[in-house]
Design a protein around this motif. Structure first.
Motif, short mmCIF file in Angstrom:
data_model
loop_
_atom_site.label_atom_id
_atom_site.label_comp_id
_atom_site.label_asym_id
_atom_site.label_seq_id
_atom_site.Cartn_x
_atom_site.Cartn_y
_atom_site.Cartn_z
N ALA A 1 22.68 -23.63 32.09
CA ALA A 1 21.30 -23.99 31.73
C ALA A 1 21.24 -25.33 30.99
O ALA A 1 20.17 -25.75 30.58
N GLY A 2 22.40 -25.97 30.81
CA GLY A 2 22.42 -27.26 30.12
C GLY A 2 22.24 -27.14 28.62
O GLY A 2 21.84 -28.09 27.96
N ARG A 3 22.57 -25.97 28.06
CA ARG A 3 22.40 -25.77 26.62
C ARG A 3 23.70 -26.00 25.87
O ARG A 3 24.78 -25.78 26.39
N THR A 4 23.55 -26.43 24.64
CA THR A 4 24.68 -26.59 23.73
C THR A 4 24.15 -26.40 22.32
O THR A 4 22.97 -26.13 22.12
N ILE A 5 25.03 -26.54 21.34
CA ILE A 5 24.60 -26.45 19.95
C ILE A 5 24.79 -27.80 19.27
O ILE A 5 25.62 -28.60 19.68
N ILE A 6 23.98 -28.04 18.27
CA ILE A 6 24.17 -29.18 17.38
C ILE A 6 24.19 -28.63 15.97
O ILE A 6 23.15 -28.27 15.41
N PRO A 7 25.40 -28.50 15.38
CA PRO A 7 25.46 -28.02 14.00
C PRO A 7 25.00 -29.13 13.06
O PRO A 7 25.28 -30.30 13.30
N LEU A 8 24.27 -28.76 12.04
CA LEU A 8 23.81 -29.76 11.09
C LEU A 8 24.78 -29.72 9.91
O LEU A 8 25.95 -29.99 10.10
N ASN A 9 24.36 -29.40 8.71
CA ASN A 9 25.35 -29.24 7.66
C ASN A 9 25.49 -27.75 7.36
O ASN A 9 24.72 -26.94 7.85
N MET A 10 26.47 -27.37 6.57
CA MET A 10 26.78 -25.95 6.38
C MET A 10 25.65 -25.15 5.74
O MET A 10 25.66 -23.93 5.80
N GLY B 1 23.08 -40.31 28.37
CA GLY B 1 23.09 -38.88 28.62
C GLY B 1 23.55 -38.03 27.44
O GLY B 1 23.71 -36.83 27.59
N PHE B 2 23.77 -38.61 26.28
CA PHE B 2 24.29 -37.86 25.13
C PHE B 2 23.19 -37.52 24.12
O PHE B 2 22.14 -38.14 24.08
N SER B 3 23.49 -36.51 23.29
CA SER B 3 22.70 -36.20 22.10
C SER B 3 23.70 -36.19 20.94
O SER B 3 24.90 -36.25 21.16
N PRO B 4 23.22 -36.09 19.69
CA PRO B 4 24.17 -36.07 18.56
C PRO B 4 25.04 -34.82 18.61
O PRO B 4 24.68 -33.83 19.22
N PRO C 1 19.88 -34.86 6.24
CA PRO C 1 19.14 -33.60 6.23
C PRO C 1 18.71 -33.20 7.64
O PRO C 1 18.44 -34.07 8.50
N ALA C 2 18.62 -31.90 7.88
CA ALA C 2 18.24 -31.38 9.20
C ALA C 2 16.93 -32.00 9.69
O ALA C 2 16.81 -32.38 10.85
N ARG C 3 15.96 -32.11 8.81
CA ARG C 3 14.65 -32.65 9.18
C ARG C 3 14.79 -34.04 9.81
O ARG C 3 14.18 -34.34 10.83
N ALA C 4 15.61 -34.89 9.22
CA ALA C 4 15.79 -36.26 9.73
C ALA C 4 16.45 -36.25 11.11
O ALA C 4 16.07 -37.01 12.00
N VAL C 5 17.44 -35.38 11.30
CA VAL C 5 18.14 -35.31 12.58
C VAL C 5 17.20 -34.81 13.67
O VAL C 5 17.16 -35.36 14.77
N VAL C 6 16.43 -33.77 13.35
CA VAL C 6 15.47 -33.23 14.32
C VAL C 6 14.45 -34.30 14.71
O VAL C 6 14.13 -34.48 15.89
N GLU C 7 13.95 -35.04 13.73
CA GLU C 7 12.99 -36.12 14.02
C GLU C 7 13.61 -37.17 14.94
O GLU C 7 12.95 -37.66 15.86
N GLN C 8 14.87 -37.52 14.71
CA GLN C 8 15.53 -38.52 15.56
C GLN C 8 15.76 -37.98 16.97
O GLN C 8 15.54 -38.70 17.95
N ILE C 9 16.19 -36.74 17.10
CA ILE C 9 16.39 -36.14 18.42
C ILE C 9 15.09 -36.16 19.20
O ILE C 9 15.06 -36.53 20.39
N GLU C 10 13.99 -35.77 18.54
CA GLU C 10 12.69 -35.74 19.21
C GLU C 10 12.16 -37.13 19.50
O GLU C 10 11.70 -37.40 20.61
N TYR D 1 13.69 -39.94 19.95
CA TYR D 1 14.47 -40.66 20.97
C TYR D 1 14.60 -39.87 22.27
O TYR D 1 15.22 -40.33 23.22
N GLY D 2 14.02 -38.66 22.31
CA GLY D 2 14.04 -37.86 23.53
C GLY D 2 15.43 -37.49 23.99
O GLY D 2 15.73 -37.53 25.18
N LEU D 3 16.30 -37.09 23.04
CA LEU D 3 17.70 -36.80 23.37
C LEU D 3 17.94 -35.37 23.84
O LEU D 3 18.85 -35.12 24.62
#
Length: 186
Positions: free
Chosen positions: A63-72, A89-92, A144-153, A155-157
Motif C-alpha cells: 500500500a506504499g505505507r511506512t512509518i516516520i518516528p519523531l522523537n521518543m 520520491g523521498f520523505s523524512p 517537534p512533531a508539529r514542525a515535522v508534520v507541517e513540513q511533510i504537508e 512540501y507534499g512528501l
C-alpha cells in the motif's frame, strides 16, 4: 545483504518485545531509511530519508505505507508516500535534529542527562540498553512533531494516515568508556 540483516534484527527485536509483554501484531511497518535505492538506472542514497514510492523494494508494504518516528516522547506517523518528484520520491525518516549532538549537550547546561530524561519523558517507560542515558537522543535534541508534520504537508512528501502514541522507548544509550576505541583507531 546489509538491508536484510538490519530488517531481520528489527523484526527479531520487535517480536521478542511483543512476546515479552504478551502482545500480538495487527500490522508491521518497516522504516526503510539511510539505504541506497535504485530507480531505473539511478542510485539514490536516502541518508536521512525514507523512500516514499510504493515499490521501492520487493517486500515493501504493497500500500506504499511506512512509518516516520519523531522523537521518543511524540507520536510515530504512519504515512503513505506521495513519490514527490521535487524530493526524488523521498520523505523524512524521522524528526531531524535541531542542532548537532555536541551543541545539544552544551545547551543542557548544568542539567544532568538523567534530569533531562525525567523532564522530557514524563509518564513514558524509557530505557537505555547500555545503562547510561544518551542525552544527545533526548526529545529536545529533535524537531517537534508539529514542525515535522507541517513540513511533510507543506512540501507534499507523504499523506499522514495515522499516529501511534508511544508508551516507551528503548535506546542504545551512552556506551561505557572501556568499550570505546581511541580516536583514530579503526
Amino acid at each position: 545483504m546489509i538491508r536484510k540483516w538490519t530488517k531481520t534484527n528489527h523484526n527479531s527485536i520487535h517480536q521478542a518485545t511483543m512476546e515479552a509483554v504478551g502482545a500480538g501484531a495487527v500490522e508491521r511497518f518497516w522504516n526503510e531509511h539511510n539505504f541506497v535505492f535504485r530507480r531505473g538506472d539511478t542510485y539514490l542514497h536516502g541518508k536521512g530519508a525514507t523512500p516514499a514510492w510504493a515499490d521501492f523494494a520487493a517486500d515493501a508494504d504493497g500500500a506504499g505505507r511506512t512509518i516516520i518516528p519523531l522523537n521518543m516522547a511524540e507520536p510515530i506517523l504512519i504515512v503513505r508516500g506521495k513519490d514527490a518528484p521535487h524530493a526524488l520520491g523521498f520523505s523524512p525518516h524521522g524528526a531531524g535534529r535541531n542542532w548537532s549532538r555536541t551543541e545539544h549537550m552544551r545547551r543542557l547546561g548544568t542539567m544532568t542527562a538523567d534530569e533531562a530524561l525525567l523532564a522530557e519523558t514524563d509518564g513514558l517507560d524509557v530505557r537505555f540498553n547500555c545503562g547510561n542515558v544518551d542525552a544527545s537522543e533526548l526529545p529536545s535534541s529533535y524537531k517537534p512533531a508539529r514542525a515535522v508534520v507541517e513540513q511533510i504537508e507543506s512540501y507534499g512528501l507523504a499523506e499522514i494516515e495515522d499516529w501511534i502514541d508511544p508508551y516507551g522507548s528503548i535506546m542504545a544509550g551512552e556506551m561505557p568508556r572501556f568499550t570505546r576505541r581511541p580516536r583514530g583507531v579503526r
